[in-house]
Design an enzyme around this catalytic site. Sequence first.
Site, PDB file in Angstrom:
ATOM      1  N   LYS A 160      53.599 -18.875  31.595  1.00  0.00           N
ATOM      2  CA  LYS A 160      54.044 -18.863  30.196  1.00  0.00           C
ATOM      3  C   LYS A 160      55.430 -18.241  30.088  1.00  0.00           C
ATOM      4  CE  LYS A 160      49.335 -18.243  28.614  1.00  0.00           C
ATOM      5  NZ  LYS A 160      49.010 -19.670  28.655  1.00  0.00           N
ATOM      6  N   LYS A 193      45.284 -24.817  43.165  1.00  0.00           N
ATOM      7  CA  LYS A 193      44.537 -24.881  41.904  1.00  0.00           C
ATOM      8  C   LYS A 193      43.115 -25.395  42.130  1.00  0.00           C
ATOM      9  CE  LYS A 193      45.754 -24.950  37.403  1.00  0.00           C
ATOM     10  NZ  LYS A 193      45.452 -23.702  36.807  1.00  0.00           N
ATOM     11  N   LYS A 253      50.339 -26.491  32.203  1.00  0.00           N
ATOM     12  CA  LYS A 253      50.639 -27.058  30.881  1.00  0.00           C
ATOM     13  C   LYS A 253      51.783 -26.329  30.169  1.00  0.00           C
ATOM     14  CE  LYS A 253      48.588 -24.141  27.639  1.00  0.00           C
ATOM     15  NZ  LYS A 253      48.345 -23.033  28.505  1.00  0.00           N
ATOM     16  N   GLY A 275      43.572 -22.557  26.327  1.00  0.00           N
ATOM     17  CA  GLY A 275      42.161 -22.911  26.392  1.00  0.00           C
ATOM     18  C   GLY A 275      41.378 -22.551  25.142  1.00  0.00           C
ATOM     19  N   ASN A 276      41.741 -21.420  24.498  1.00  0.00           N
ATOM     20  CA  ASN A 276      40.963 -20.976  23.337  1.00  0.00           C
ATOM     21  C   ASN A 276      41.183 -21.846  22.100  1.00  0.00           C
ATOM     22  OD1 ASN A 276      43.586 -20.028  22.891  1.00  0.00           O
ATOM     23  ND2 ASN A 276      42.898 -18.210  21.806  1.00  0.00           N
TER      24      ASN A 276
HETATM   25  P1  ADP Z   1      45.718 -20.128  28.306  1.00  0.00           P
HETATM   26  O1  ADP Z   1      44.430 -20.852  28.368  1.00  0.00           O
HETATM   27  O2  ADP Z   1      46.162 -19.826  26.917  1.00  0.00           O
HETATM   28  O3  ADP Z   1      46.792 -20.740  29.143  1.00  0.00           O
HETATM   29  P2  ADP Z   1      45.522 -18.010  30.311  1.00  0.00           P
HETATM   30  O4  ADP Z   1      44.224 -17.355  30.568  1.00  0.00           O
HETATM   31  O5  ADP Z   1      46.038 -18.977  31.309  1.00  0.00           O
HETATM   32  O6  ADP Z   1      45.387 -18.655  28.865  1.00  0.00           O
HETATM   33  O7  ADP Z   1      46.643 -16.896  30.076  1.00  0.00           O
HETATM   34  C1  ADP Z   1      46.486 -15.860  29.131  1.00  0.00           C
HETATM   35  C2  ADP Z   1      45.926 -14.594  29.803  1.00  0.00           C
HETATM   36  O8  ADP Z   1      46.899 -13.994  30.638  1.00  0.00           O
HETATM   37  C3  ADP Z   1      45.560 -13.475  28.877  1.00  0.00           C
HETATM   38  O9  ADP Z   1      44.296 -13.655  28.299  1.00  0.00           O
HETATM   39  C4  ADP Z   1      45.621 -12.237  29.786  1.00  0.00           C
HETATM   40  O10 ADP Z   1      44.330 -11.894  30.248  1.00  0.00           O
HETATM   41  C5  ADP Z   1      46.423 -12.708  30.987  1.00  0.00           C
HETATM   42  N1  ADP Z   1      47.569 -11.882  31.364  1.00  0.00           N
HETATM   43  C6  ADP Z   1      47.973 -11.714  32.636  1.00  0.00           C
HETATM   44  N2  ADP Z   1      49.052 -10.935  32.719  1.00  0.00           N
HETATM   45  C7  ADP Z   1      49.359 -10.573  31.441  1.00  0.00           C
HETATM   46  C8  ADP Z   1      50.405  -9.754  30.878  1.00  0.00           C
HETATM   47  N3  ADP Z   1      51.330  -9.172  31.635  1.00  0.00           N
HETATM   48  N4  ADP Z   1      50.433  -9.616  29.529  1.00  0.00           N
HETATM   49  C9  ADP Z   1      49.498 -10.197  28.761  1.00  0.00           C
HETATM   50  N5  ADP Z   1      48.491 -10.981  29.244  1.00  0.00           N
HETATM   51  C10 ADP Z   1      48.418 -11.171  30.578  1.00  0.00           C
HETATM   52 MG    MG Z   2      46.727 -20.998  31.332  1.00  0.00          MG
END
Ligand code: ADP
Ligand code: MG
Length: 315
Positions: free
Chosen positions: A276, A129, A214, A11-12
């Site tokens: 991820k 979702k 995604k 998202g960023n």
């Molecule tokens: P994106 O838009 O890049 O998909 P998300 O918000 O879906 O981002 O996923 C990234 C977020 O996951 C990070 O900003 C963090 O807050 C969160 N997160 C949850 N669990 C973990 C973890 N174990 N290690 C690192 N980040 C984590």
């Molecule tokens: Mg995400």
Amino acid sequence: MTETLVIALGGNALQRAGMPADADSQLKVVRETAAQLLAILKAGWRLAVVHGNGPQVGRIALQNEAARKITPPMPFDVCGAMSQGMIGYHIQQALGEEMERAGLPGRPVTLVTQVRVDVNDPAFLHPTKPIGPFYSREEAESIAREKGFVFREDAGRGWRRVVPSPMPLEVVELNQVRTLLDAGFVPVTAGGGGIPVVYEAGRGYVGVEAVIDKDLAAWRVAEGLDASTLLILTEVENACLNYGKPNQKVLTRVPAAAMRAYLNEGHFAAGSMGPKVDAALRFVEGMTGRRAIITRLDLALQGLSGERGTEIVAS
Ligand code: ADP
Ligand code: MG
């Protein structure tokens, strides 16, 4: 032959907190993202780009709902297609300009991409979702009756429609993506996880009201393109154990077997870091010699060289 890299943009890469959700701001953020992508192209990678679309498709759905008395709202799969076009347009402008200035051949090309899912995926029985606007209980009940949508209370903020998040099975336009890549272009594909479709004999591909993660879609793209590397770019530098707790541990280079154990132990939150790590593992476990890296957007190149981020390697 040069190695193929698939990047999943979070998202960023498209939107920043504190900036208005307008077109100028999106293009501005995408320009910064394009500078990162350019550095990777300059390093010689063959690149395909996947991106998220959560906030963008949410707004498109909201616009459609708000205007329903004037013009028929489009269903969610069509909103997904719109978001791919809208985001891809800005990536084509921003990255295209960077590539031209750098004298690189090829250009980004956005593909409206469908991703096939299984109509019998258990996810369809448990929509999770949240999408689109918030409604009052009465509004939600009336839309639910009229359209058969499922609504959930969302953290005291109102009622929100929820849709299933099924597993991606295959990228319908994979051959087109590969052809673009082979011809030296930078495909922008499976945006927002792709438009979820099911295949019906005699009818062909039919859009369904669902959201594909995604990062998992990027895994399917990477696998389909025989990529050597999957790079997942997000807001944090590393996947961590005990995330946010005093005993948090940053993960740097982890064998797949160990990472899978951490995933099973629940270290990575569902809906954010979980998918991820899941996508990274599926990619690395699919064939030996593959790498997956999770890191922060602005550390992309250092992530690829192993200096920063979390790298998952074959066990
Ligand atoms: P994106 O838009 O890049 O998909 P998300 O918000 O879906 O981002 O996923 C990234 C977020 O996951 C990070 O900003 C963090 O807050 C969160 N997160 C949850 N669990 C973990 C973890 N174990 N290690 C690192 N980040 C984590
Ligand atoms: Mg995400």
